[in-house]
Enzyme design. Structure first.
Site, PDB file in Angstrom:
ATOM      1  N   HIS A  17       0.229   4.978   6.134  1.00  0.00           N
ATOM      2  CA  HIS A  17      -1.046   5.006   5.391  1.00  0.00           C
ATOM      3  C   HIS A  17      -1.842   6.269   5.751  1.00  0.00           C
ATOM      4  O   HIS A  17      -2.399   6.929   4.875  1.00  0.00           O
ATOM      5  CB  HIS A  17      -1.908   3.780   5.735  1.00  0.00           C
ATOM      6  CG  HIS A  17      -1.349   2.465   5.288  1.00  0.00           C
ATOM      7  ND1 HIS A  17      -1.203   1.391   6.137  1.00  0.00           N
ATOM      8  CD2 HIS A  17      -0.910   2.036   4.071  1.00  0.00           C
ATOM      9  CE1 HIS A  17      -0.711   0.361   5.464  1.00  0.00           C
ATOM     10  NE2 HIS A  17      -0.510   0.727   4.213  1.00  0.00           N
ATOM     11  N   LYS A  41      -4.246 -14.236   0.448  1.00  0.00           N
ATOM     12  CA  LYS A  41      -3.425 -13.909   1.620  1.00  0.00           C
ATOM     13  C   LYS A  41      -4.154 -14.318   2.876  1.00  0.00           C
ATOM     14  O   LYS A  41      -5.376 -14.386   2.892  1.00  0.00           O
ATOM     15  CB  LYS A  41      -3.173 -12.402   1.679  1.00  0.00           C
ATOM     16  CG  LYS A  41      -2.052 -11.916   0.790  1.00  0.00           C
ATOM     17  CD  LYS A  41      -1.709 -10.473   1.151  1.00  0.00           C
ATOM     18  CE  LYS A  41      -0.708  -9.855   0.202  1.00  0.00           C
ATOM     19  NZ  LYS A  41      -0.540  -8.409   0.456  1.00  0.00           N
ATOM     20  N   ARG A  90       7.496   4.294  -0.913  1.00  0.00           N
ATOM     21  CA  ARG A  90       8.526   4.457   0.123  1.00  0.00           C
ATOM     22  C   ARG A  90       9.920   4.506  -0.460  1.00  0.00           C
ATOM     23  O   ARG A  90      10.826   5.085   0.118  1.00  0.00           O
ATOM     24  CB  ARG A  90       8.445   3.304   1.134  1.00  0.00           C
ATOM     25  CG  ARG A  90       7.240   3.391   2.043  1.00  0.00           C
ATOM     26  CD  ARG A  90       7.008   2.114   2.782  1.00  0.00           C
ATOM     27  NE  ARG A  90       6.727   1.033   1.845  1.00  0.00           N
ATOM     28  CZ  ARG A  90       6.221  -0.154   2.168  1.00  0.00           C
ATOM     29  NH1 ARG A  90       5.978  -0.413   3.422  1.00  0.00           N
ATOM     30  NH2 ARG A  90       5.983  -1.064   1.260  1.00  0.00           N
ATOM     31  N   SER A 128       3.080  -2.619   7.229  1.00  0.00           N
ATOM     32  CA  SER A 128       2.163  -3.356   8.109  1.00  0.00           C
ATOM     33  C   SER A 128       2.857  -4.609   8.653  1.00  0.00           C
ATOM     34  O   SER A 128       2.690  -4.948   9.833  1.00  0.00           O
ATOM     35  CB  SER A 128       0.900  -3.763   7.344  1.00  0.00           C
ATOM     36  OG  SER A 128       0.224  -2.624   6.877  1.00  0.00           O
TER      37      SER A 128
HETATM   38  O1  PNS Z   1      -1.361  -2.873   0.305  1.00  0.00           O
HETATM   39  P1  PNS Z   1      -1.029  -3.751  -0.883  1.00  0.00           P
HETATM   40  O2  PNS Z   1      -1.197  -5.215  -0.531  1.00  0.00           O
HETATM   41  O3  PNS Z   1       0.323  -3.439  -1.442  1.00  0.00           O
HETATM   42  O4  PNS Z   1      -2.120  -3.385  -2.003  1.00  0.00           O
HETATM   43  C1  PNS Z   1      -2.097  -4.041  -3.241  1.00  0.00           C
HETATM   44  C2  PNS Z   1      -3.332  -3.678  -4.112  1.00  0.00           C
HETATM   45  C3  PNS Z   1      -4.616  -3.932  -3.364  1.00  0.00           C
HETATM   46  C4  PNS Z   1      -3.273  -2.201  -4.472  1.00  0.00           C
HETATM   47  C5  PNS Z   1      -3.239  -4.557  -5.388  1.00  0.00           C
HETATM   48  O5  PNS Z   1      -3.016  -5.880  -5.009  1.00  0.00           O
HETATM   49  C6  PNS Z   1      -4.486  -4.515  -6.257  1.00  0.00           C
HETATM   50  O6  PNS Z   1      -4.775  -3.507  -6.883  1.00  0.00           O
HETATM   51  N1  PNS Z   1      -5.231  -5.640  -6.315  1.00  0.00           N
HETATM   52  C7  PNS Z   1      -6.461  -5.759  -7.067  1.00  0.00           C
HETATM   53  C8  PNS Z   1      -6.295  -6.675  -8.297  1.00  0.00           C
HETATM   54  C9  PNS Z   1      -5.746  -5.883  -9.455  1.00  0.00           C
HETATM   55  O7  PNS Z   1      -6.415  -5.040 -10.007  1.00  0.00           O
HETATM   56  N2  PNS Z   1      -4.452  -6.117  -9.816  1.00  0.00           N
HETATM   57  C10 PNS Z   1      -3.751  -5.345 -10.822  1.00  0.00           C
HETATM   58  C11 PNS Z   1      -3.875  -5.867 -12.215  1.00  0.00           C
HETATM   59  S1  PNS Z   1      -3.337  -7.536 -12.388  1.00  0.00           S
END
Ligand code: PNS
Length: 166
Positions: A17, A41, A90, A128
């Site tokens: 990150h 979560k 990745r 993570s």
């Molecule tokens: O580190 P992560 O858990 O892979 O991050 C995921 C994240 C936060 C980027 C993703 O879950 C997100 O954008 N969530 C917000 C809700 C949203 O806008 N979802 C996409 C359209 S359904």
């Protein structure tokens, strides 16, 4: 002035990150690293703890801010006047999921672009969850997370570890 958002769970932030934060800070005028407040979560660290860790590790980057958000990412981007979403990739596993997210986000808000940064290959195996698992079983996590995160993670695992499954 192009404002970018680098969203994620960051539970906890890793060196992967941090690499993306540093590279994004060189591309954009301002980068907002934002922690998702995700009710579905059960994170190890609270949102406040993750924001604090990110603020500490982002100190060298004067154009990086740390924040948290809930709801749709594109709504948050609009609210922050951001036109770019930064995601780290990745490999193909990430790509399949991120491609879907990028297309959904573009459908919801065509003015916001998703930009993928290929991870530094030193960190392509890193996540993570892997870091938490190694730490929980007493493995060496130096080189995987910033020092500030390492200390907090080891402390958290000592207090919390026996109650949890990673
Ligand atoms: O580190 P992560 O858990 O892979 O991050 C995921 C994240 C936060 C980027 C993703 O879950 C997100 O954008 N969530 C917000 C809700 C949203 O806008 N979802 C996409 C359209 S359904």
């Amino acid at each position: 002035m192009t404002i970018a958002i680098y969203p994620g769970s960051f539970d906890p932030p890793t060196n992967g990150h941090l690499d993306i934060i540093g590279r994004a800070s060189r591309i954009f005028s301002k980068v907002i690293v934002s922690v998702l407040e995700n009710q579905s979560k059960t994170p190890l660290f609270t949102v406040e703890e993750r924001v604090l860790m990110l603020r500490r590790i982002a100190v060298p980057y004067s154009n990086v801010e740390v924040d948290s958000f809930h709801g749709l990412l594109v709504d948050y981007a609009r609210q922050k006047n951001a036109s770019v979403l930064v995601k780290g990739l990745r490999g193909m596993g990430d790509f399949e999921y991120e491609q879907q997210m990028a297309l959904v986000n573009r459908k919801l808000e065509p003015q916001v672009e998703t930009l993928f940064l290929m991870t530094n290959n030193n960190y392509s195996y890193l996540s993570s969850s892997i870091v938490k698992e190694i730490a929980a079983y007493g493995g060496d996590i130096s080189g995987l997370v910033p020092m500030e995160v390492r200390d907090l993670l080891l402390q958290k695992i000592r207090v919390d570890g026996e109650k949890r499954q990673f």
